[in-house]
Scaffold this motif. Structure first.
Motif, PDB file in Angstrom:
ATOM      1  N   LEU A  35       0.701  -1.208  -0.060  1.00  0.00           N
ATOM      2  CA  LEU A  35      -0.023   0.040   0.043  1.00  0.00           C
ATOM      3  C   LEU A  35       0.808   1.263   0.159  1.00  0.00           C
ATOM      4  CD1 LEU A  35      -2.533   1.428   0.272  1.00  0.00           C
ATOM      5  CD2 LEU A  35      -2.385   1.013   2.823  1.00  0.00           C
ATOM      6  N   VAL A  36       1.626   1.499   0.928  1.00  0.00           N
ATOM      7  CA  VAL A  36       2.456   2.741   1.179  1.00  0.00           C
ATOM      8  C   VAL A  36       3.277   3.069   0.256  1.00  0.00           C
ATOM      9  CG1 VAL A  36       3.390   4.179   2.931  1.00  0.00           C
ATOM     10  CG2 VAL A  36       1.734   2.799   3.689  1.00  0.00           C
ATOM     11  N   SER A  37       4.156   2.035   0.135  1.00  0.00           N
ATOM     12  CA  SER A  37       5.233   2.031  -0.898  1.00  0.00           C
ATOM     13  C   SER A  37       4.715   2.521  -2.460  1.00  0.00           C
ATOM     14  CB  SER A  37       6.278   1.013  -0.902  1.00  0.00           C
ATOM     15  OG  SER A  37       5.784  -0.150  -1.207  1.00  0.00           O
ATOM     16  N   THR A  38       3.723   1.900  -2.660  1.00  0.00           N
ATOM     17  CA  THR A  38       3.197   2.074  -4.115  1.00  0.00           C
ATOM     18  C   THR A  38       2.645   3.243  -4.307  1.00  0.00           C
ATOM     19  OG1 THR A  38       2.771  -0.288  -4.188  1.00  0.00           O
ATOM     20  CG2 THR A  38       1.502   1.073  -5.700  1.00  0.00           C
ATOM     21  N   PHE A  39       1.656   3.582  -3.368  1.00  0.00           N
ATOM     22  CA  PHE A  39       0.979   5.182  -3.195  1.00  0.00           C
ATOM     23  C   PHE A  39       2.037   6.349  -3.272  1.00  0.00           C
ATOM     24  CE2 PHE A  39      -0.544   8.887  -1.005  1.00  0.00           C
ATOM     25  CZ  PHE A  39      -1.882   8.973  -1.782  1.00  0.00           C
ATOM     26  N   PHE A  40       3.097   6.157  -2.435  1.00  0.00           N
ATOM     27  CA  PHE A  40       4.196   7.115  -2.476  1.00  0.00           C
ATOM     28  C   PHE A  40       4.879   6.937  -3.803  1.00  0.00           C
ATOM     29  CE2 PHE A  40       4.870   7.630   2.334  1.00  0.00           C
ATOM     30  CZ  PHE A  40       3.827   8.314   2.261  1.00  0.00           C
ATOM     31  N   ALA A  41       5.251   5.914  -4.370  1.00  0.00           N
ATOM     32  CA  ALA A  41       6.171   5.746  -5.647  1.00  0.00           C
ATOM     33  C   ALA A  41       5.400   6.517  -6.805  1.00  0.00           C
ATOM     34  CB  ALA A  41       6.522   4.437  -5.939  1.00  0.00           C
ATOM     35  N   LYS A  42       4.061   6.037  -7.028  1.00  0.00           N
ATOM     36  CA  LYS A  42       3.146   6.625  -8.034  1.00  0.00           C
ATOM     37  C   LYS A  42       2.795   7.921  -7.956  1.00  0.00           C
ATOM     38  CE  LYS A  42       2.674   2.339  -9.981  1.00  0.00           C
ATOM     39  NZ  LYS A  42       3.250   2.215 -11.607  1.00  0.00           N
ATOM     40  N   LEU A  43       2.540   8.451  -6.856  1.00  0.00           N
ATOM     41  CA  LEU A  43       2.494   9.908  -6.477  1.00  0.00           C
ATOM     42  C   LEU A  43       3.631  10.777  -6.764  1.00  0.00           C
ATOM     43  CD1 LEU A  43       0.346  11.763  -5.186  1.00  0.00           C
ATOM     44  CD2 LEU A  43       1.382  11.694  -3.248  1.00  0.00           C
ATOM     45  N   ASP A  44       4.727  10.261  -6.236  1.00  0.00           N
ATOM     46  CA  ASP A  44       5.726  11.022  -6.655  1.00  0.00           C
ATOM     47  C   ASP A  44       6.262  11.075  -8.165  1.00  0.00           C
ATOM     48  OD1 ASP A  44       6.188  11.334  -4.104  1.00  0.00           O
ATOM     49  OD2 ASP A  44       7.620   9.979  -3.617  1.00  0.00           O
ATOM     50  N   GLY A  45       5.936   9.845  -8.826  1.00  0.00           N
ATOM     51  CA  GLY A  45       6.033   9.786 -10.404  1.00  0.00           C
ATOM     52  C   GLY A  45       5.284  10.684 -11.161  1.00  0.00           C
ATOM     53  N   TYR A  46       4.077  10.970 -10.552  1.00  0.00           N
ATOM     54  CA  TYR A  46       3.232  11.829 -11.399  1.00  0.00           C
ATOM     55  C   TYR A  46       3.335  13.148 -11.071  1.00  0.00           C
ATOM     56  CZ  TYR A  46       0.479   7.847 -13.259  1.00  0.00           C
ATOM     57  OH  TYR A  46      -0.064   6.759 -13.765  1.00  0.00           O
ATOM     58  N   SER A  47       4.230  13.409  -9.924  1.00  0.00           N
ATOM     59  CA  SER A  47       4.062  14.923  -9.492  1.00  0.00           C
ATOM     60  C   SER A  47       4.624  16.031 -10.230  1.00  0.00           C
ATOM     61  CB  SER A  47       4.797  14.938  -8.100  1.00  0.00           C
ATOM     62  OG  SER A  47       6.380  14.589  -8.444  1.00  0.00           O
ATOM     63  N   GLY A  48       5.671  15.693 -11.171  1.00  0.00           N
ATOM     64  CA  GLY A  48       6.118  16.472 -12.071  1.00  0.00           C
ATOM     65  C   GLY A  48       5.059  16.998 -13.025  1.00  0.00           C
ATOM     66  N   LYS A  49       4.362  16.297 -13.726  1.00  0.00           N
ATOM     67  CA  LYS A  49       3.373  16.536 -14.492  1.00  0.00           C
ATOM     68  C   LYS A  49       2.095  17.251 -13.775  1.00  0.00           C
ATOM     69  CE  LYS A  49       4.068  13.685 -18.719  1.00  0.00           C
ATOM     70  NZ  LYS A  49       3.557  12.777 -19.514  1.00  0.00           N
ATOM     71  N   LEU A  50       1.769  16.744 -12.616  1.00  0.00           N
ATOM     72  CA  LEU A  50       0.692  17.327 -11.968  1.00  0.00           C
ATOM     73  C   LEU A  50       0.980  18.620 -11.686  1.00  0.00           C
ATOM     74  CD1 LEU A  50      -0.303  14.522  -9.445  1.00  0.00           C
ATOM     75  CD2 LEU A  50      -1.827  15.359 -11.425  1.00  0.00           C
ATOM     76  N   MET A  51       2.194  18.977 -11.111  1.00  0.00           N
ATOM     77  CA  MET A  51       2.747  20.394 -10.907  1.00  0.00           C
ATOM     78  C   MET A  51       2.565  21.371 -12.017  1.00  0.00           C
ATOM     79  SD  MET A  51       3.592  20.758  -7.797  1.00  0.00           S
ATOM     80  CE  MET A  51       4.676  22.204  -7.405  1.00  0.00           C
ATOM     81  N   LYS A  52       2.868  20.751 -13.305  1.00  0.00           N
ATOM     82  CA  LYS A  52       2.737  21.622 -14.591  1.00  0.00           C
ATOM     83  C   LYS A  52       1.217  21.814 -14.947  1.00  0.00           C
ATOM     84  CE  LYS A  52       7.092  19.947 -16.895  1.00  0.00           C
ATOM     85  NZ  LYS A  52       7.750  19.159 -17.742  1.00  0.00           N
ATOM     86  N   MET A  53       0.329  20.752 -14.514  1.00  0.00           N
ATOM     87  CA  MET A  53      -1.093  21.051 -14.964  1.00  0.00           C
ATOM     88  C   MET A  53      -1.668  22.063 -13.887  1.00  0.00           C
ATOM     89  SD  MET A  53      -1.947  16.819 -15.300  1.00  0.00           S
ATOM     90  CE  MET A  53      -3.877  17.125 -14.813  1.00  0.00           C
ATOM     91  N   PHE A  54      -1.122  22.044 -12.700  1.00  0.00           N
ATOM     92  CA  PHE A  54      -1.584  22.990 -11.706  1.00  0.00           C
ATOM     93  C   PHE A  54      -1.101  24.243 -12.164  1.00  0.00           C
ATOM     94  CE2 PHE A  54      -0.933  19.533  -8.354  1.00  0.00           C
ATOM     95  CZ  PHE A  54      -2.388  18.974  -8.606  1.00  0.00           C
ATOM     96  N   ALA A  55       0.211  24.468 -12.517  1.00  0.00           N
ATOM     97  CA  ALA A  55       0.626  25.929 -13.010  1.00  0.00           C
ATOM     98  C   ALA A  55      -0.133  26.295 -14.154  1.00  0.00           C
ATOM     99  CB  ALA A  55       1.998  25.656 -13.099  1.00  0.00           C
ATOM    100  N   ASN A  56      -0.641  25.804 -14.896  1.00  0.00           N
ATOM    101  CA  ASN A  56      -1.172  26.139 -16.126  1.00  0.00           C
ATOM    102  C   ASN A  56      -2.871  26.418 -16.045  1.00  0.00           C
ATOM    103  OD1 ASN A  56       0.840  25.776 -17.785  1.00  0.00           O
ATOM    104  ND2 ASN A  56       0.453  23.812 -18.580  1.00  0.00           N
ATOM    105  N   ARG A  57      -3.239  26.090 -14.581  1.00  0.00           N
ATOM    106  CA  ARG A  57      -4.727  26.337 -14.472  1.00  0.00           C
ATOM    107  C   ARG A  57      -4.916  27.813 -13.985  1.00  0.00           C
ATOM    108  NH1 ARG A  57      -9.379  24.068 -15.448  1.00  0.00           N
ATOM    109  NH2 ARG A  57      -8.926  22.119 -14.592  1.00  0.00           N
ATOM    110  N   GLY A  58      -5.551  28.611 -14.675  1.00  0.00           N
ATOM    111  CA  GLY A  58      -5.859  29.873 -14.596  1.00  0.00           C
ATOM    112  C   GLY A  58      -7.047  30.236 -13.708  1.00  0.00           C
ATOM    113  N   GLY A  59      -7.400  31.382 -13.456  1.00  0.00           N
ATOM    114  CA  GLY A  59      -8.404  31.861 -12.905  1.00  0.00           C
ATOM    115  C   GLY A  59      -8.498  31.623 -11.404  1.00  0.00           C
ATOM    116  N   VAL A  60      -9.716  31.864 -10.757  1.00  0.00           N
ATOM    117  CA  VAL A  60     -10.032  31.572  -9.453  1.00  0.00           C
ATOM    118  C   VAL A  60      -9.488  30.321  -8.896  1.00  0.00           C
ATOM    119  CG1 VAL A  60     -11.694  31.661  -7.493  1.00  0.00           C
ATOM    120  CG2 VAL A  60     -11.961  33.169  -9.308  1.00  0.00           C
ATOM    121  N   LEU A  61      -9.542  29.241  -9.700  1.00  0.00           N
ATOM    122  CA  LEU A  61      -9.376  28.034  -9.323  1.00  0.00           C
ATOM    123  C   LEU A  61      -7.709  27.734  -9.497  1.00  0.00           C
ATOM    124  CD1 LEU A  61     -10.000  24.909  -8.340  1.00  0.00           C
ATOM    125  CD2 LEU A  61     -10.276  24.508 -10.892  1.00  0.00           C
ATOM    126  N   GLY A  62      -7.176  28.401 -10.405  1.00  0.00           N
ATOM    127  CA  GLY A  62      -5.649  28.459 -10.208  1.00  0.00           C
ATOM    128  C   GLY A  62      -5.159  29.269  -9.305  1.00  0.00           C
TER     129      GLY A  62
END
Length: 214
Positions: A35-62
């Motif tokens: 459970l824990v090691s898989t959750f952390f590994a996958k979350l960390d693996g996606y974190s770079g792209k997630l941060m880019k998606m967050f940065a590109n979100r505009g408006g109030v939500l952004g």
């Protein structure tokens, strides 16, 4: 309300409490993945792209997401980064992070306990007065049906993993106000039962596996 399978109802009626190691072992027995090691590994693996998606979100939500990510500018702590990403993911999906992570101060014990008793499902964090997100909390754990079922855990991301393990192991339904967040965490991050996705989660998955983040 949480709709419990028979095992979940029995679990609470007998007033047993899930031990962390037992929950992890049970989850691995059911799914064959740690459970824990898989959750952390996958979350960390996606974190770079997630941060880019967050940065590109505009408006109030952004702007809201930007505010949620502020602690990552003050520390390099991986647990803080993971917690901010989970909360920002929640906001990105147009759900309320405060419905997932409930924060209280240790100066008002009675009000905190009353609020926890009214919580159907979530992560509670009790902070010392004047403490920041980077500081260790007074208490941290999982609430199900108004009960603290896990306490004194080490971080919000770890607690999120344990909550997912409980949801999956006890066959609990997602709270409606967080259904997309939990769907992403289960079906994309943990890759469990991911063959059928809602339209919103499928859109997010498509972005994660492409170079287009708008």
């Amino acid at each position: 309300m949480i709709i419990c399978a028979a095992e979940g109802v029995s679990f609470f009626r007998k007033e047993r409490r899930p031990d962390e190691s037992n929950r992890c072992a049970e989850f691995e027995r059911i799914t064959t993945i740690p459970l824990v090691s898989t959750f952390f590994a996958k979350l960390d693996g996606y974190s770079g792209k997630l941060m880019k998606m967050f940065a590109n979100r505009g408006g109030v939500l952004g702007q809201r997401i930007k505010n949620l990510l502020v602690p990552t500018t003050r520390t390099d702590d991986i647990e803080v980064r993971r917690a901010c990403i989970i909360k920002s993911l929640c906001a990105y999906l147009n759900e309320d992070p405060s419905s997932l992570v409930w924060e209280y101060m240790d100066t008002d014990v009675a009000s905190t306990e009353e609020a926890i008793q009214k919580t159907v499902m979530g992560i509670y964090v009790i902070r010392h007065e004047g403490a920041d997100m980077e500081d260790s909390p007074a208490d941290l754990g999982v609430v199900l049906e108004g009960q603290k079922v896990l306490q004194d855990l080490i971080s919000v991301p770890y607690t999120a993993a344990m909550l997912l393990g409980l949801i999956y192991g006890l066959n609990l339904s997602y709270p409606p106000e967080l259904r997309y967040t939990f769907e992403v965490l289960q079906k994309i991050i943990l890759e469990l039962d991911g063959n059928k996705l809602s339209n919103k989660v499928q859109t997010l998955k498509t972005k994660l596996f492409s170079d287009v983040f708008d």
